[in-house]
Design an enzyme around this catalytic site. Structure first.
Site, PDB file in Angstrom:
ATOM      1  N   HIS A  87     -13.701   5.968   9.655  1.00  0.00           N
ATOM      2  CA  HIS A  87     -13.545   5.983   8.206  1.00  0.00           C
ATOM      3  C   HIS A  87     -12.338   5.196   7.704  1.00  0.00           C
ATOM      4  O   HIS A  87     -12.466   4.369   6.801  1.00  0.00           O
ATOM      5  CB  HIS A  87     -13.488   7.433   7.710  1.00  0.00           C
ATOM      6  CG  HIS A  87     -13.586   7.558   6.228  1.00  0.00           C
ATOM      7  ND1 HIS A  87     -14.635   7.032   5.498  1.00  0.00           N
ATOM      8  CD2 HIS A  87     -12.764   8.164   5.320  1.00  0.00           C
ATOM      9  CE1 HIS A  87     -14.456   7.301   4.223  1.00  0.00           C
ATOM     10  NE2 HIS A  87     -13.333   7.976   4.082  1.00  0.00           N
ATOM     11  N   SER A 137     -13.334   4.596   0.653  1.00  0.00           N
ATOM     12  CA  SER A 137     -13.809   5.972   0.475  1.00  0.00           C
ATOM     13  C   SER A 137     -14.031   6.233  -1.011  1.00  0.00           C
ATOM     14  O   SER A 137     -14.789   5.527  -1.658  1.00  0.00           O
ATOM     15  CB  SER A 137     -12.817   6.955   1.100  1.00  0.00           C
ATOM     16  OG  SER A 137     -13.393   8.226   1.237  1.00  0.00           O
ATOM     17  N   ASP A 172     -18.101   5.857  11.396  1.00  0.00           N
ATOM     18  CA  ASP A 172     -17.708   6.696  10.268  1.00  0.00           C
ATOM     19  C   ASP A 172     -18.727   7.823  10.073  1.00  0.00           C
ATOM     20  O   ASP A 172     -19.899   7.566   9.810  1.00  0.00           O
ATOM     21  CB  ASP A 172     -17.615   5.844   9.003  1.00  0.00           C
ATOM     22  CG  ASP A 172     -16.986   6.581   7.825  1.00  0.00           C
ATOM     23  OD1 ASP A 172     -16.725   7.793   7.944  1.00  0.00           O
ATOM     24  OD2 ASP A 172     -16.752   5.931   6.796  1.00  0.00           O
TER      25      ASP A 172
END
Length: 299
Positions: free
Chosen positions: A273, A151, A241
């Protein structure tokens, strides 16, 4: 298989660990035999431009091999933080012989409101420099320095290997933000892109695309440094995601491949994610180890 291994998005190939049984055998044979092996945790303090921040250094415990390899591991968010709470990934990496540096850079929780307010509009700069400064303080004595993150941690990992291409020798990146100017139109949190890029917005009336806003997002994105990347990159993608859509990582791999940078792509069709389901977590972490082992010539 829980993952699809591919040299590029259009050419899927066979996985190294093809089923759950082989993954279990891999971990059984790779980890320390003793169930009482403890990692060594130390809190590290850093300062850059009169701003204090910190990190957690996790070393292999007694009975484990020492690969003399430092994994720089910036967290996501970016407004989150690392604590000394148990983490299966860093504990496992320490059992494999790695040392992990978990950096709480400017903008992390726990450093005060002023620190948090300083990062929006300065991502890709302050946070990157903080992490790299911390890495340089810890790196002496290690034979290899690599980077790993997901991320916003993946955003920072991509920045680090682009901005400091001779320092980091390999990278493993999970669902990274690569180009905010592209992500803003397809993410389930477009406001994140506006906020962290320092672009004015209202959640009640999202702005229409404009040159200044798109330019600000692109300017802070790691895609800017794609031509400087040298080190081998393992990309881990959750196909479901919605936060950081798979197109971000897929584009990055495509661009790296076209520039001759060694890459491997693993797509997990049923994960999203965090890649946190047990089978996917086990598979992805195994491939992180295999990737570093291969490209650093670790025994």
């Amino acid at each position: 298989s829980s993952g699809i291994n591919a040299e590029c998005p259009l050419r899927p190939g066979s996985a190294d660990l093809s089923n759950e049984s082989s993954i279990k055998e891999f971990w059984k044979s790779s980890l320390c035999d003793s169930p009482d092996v403890n990692c060594k945790y130390t809190i590290e303090s850093f300062s850059r431009e009169e701003r204090a921040y910190n990190g957690i250094l996790i070393r292999p415990g007694e009975g484990c091999s020492d690969l003399k390899t430092l994994i720089v591991f910036p967290h996501g968010g970016p407004h989150s933080m690392y604590t000394t709470a148990f983490r299966h990934d860093t504990y496992t990496l320490a059992q494999l012989g790695y040392t992990a540096l978990l950096v709480n850079y400017t903008g992390s929780l726990g450093l005060g409101q002023e620190s948090i307010d300083m990062l929006p509009g300065n991502v890709g700069d302050i946070d990157v420099k903080d992490v790299h400064h911390a890495a340089m303080q810890i790196a002496p004595g290690f034979q290899h320095v690599v980077v790993m993150g997901g991320s916003h941690g993946g955003f920072l990992s991509a920045h680090l290997i682009g901005q400091y291409p001779d320092f980091y020798k390999a990278a493993a990146i999970r669902n990274p933000v690569i180009d905010m100017s592209n992500m803003v139109g397809v993410s389930d949190i477009p406001d994140w892109c506006y906020c962290e890029a320092g672009v004015d917005y209202s959640v009640y009336r999202p702005p229409t695309p404009n040159v200044a806003g798109i330019a600000a997002m692109l300017d802070k994105s790691p895609i800017r440094y794609i031509d400087q990347v040298k080190c081998p990159v393992l990309m881990l993608i959750g196909a479901k995601d919605l936060r950081v859509p798979p197109s971000q990582g897929l584009r990055y791999v495509r661009y790296l491949k076209s520039r001759g940078v060694p890459c491997s792509l693993r797509v997990y069709p049923e994960d999203c994610h965090p890649l946190s389901s047990v089978p996917v977590s086990a598979d992805s972490l195994a491939h992180v180890h295999l990737w570093f082992k291969k490209h650093l010539n670790l025994s």
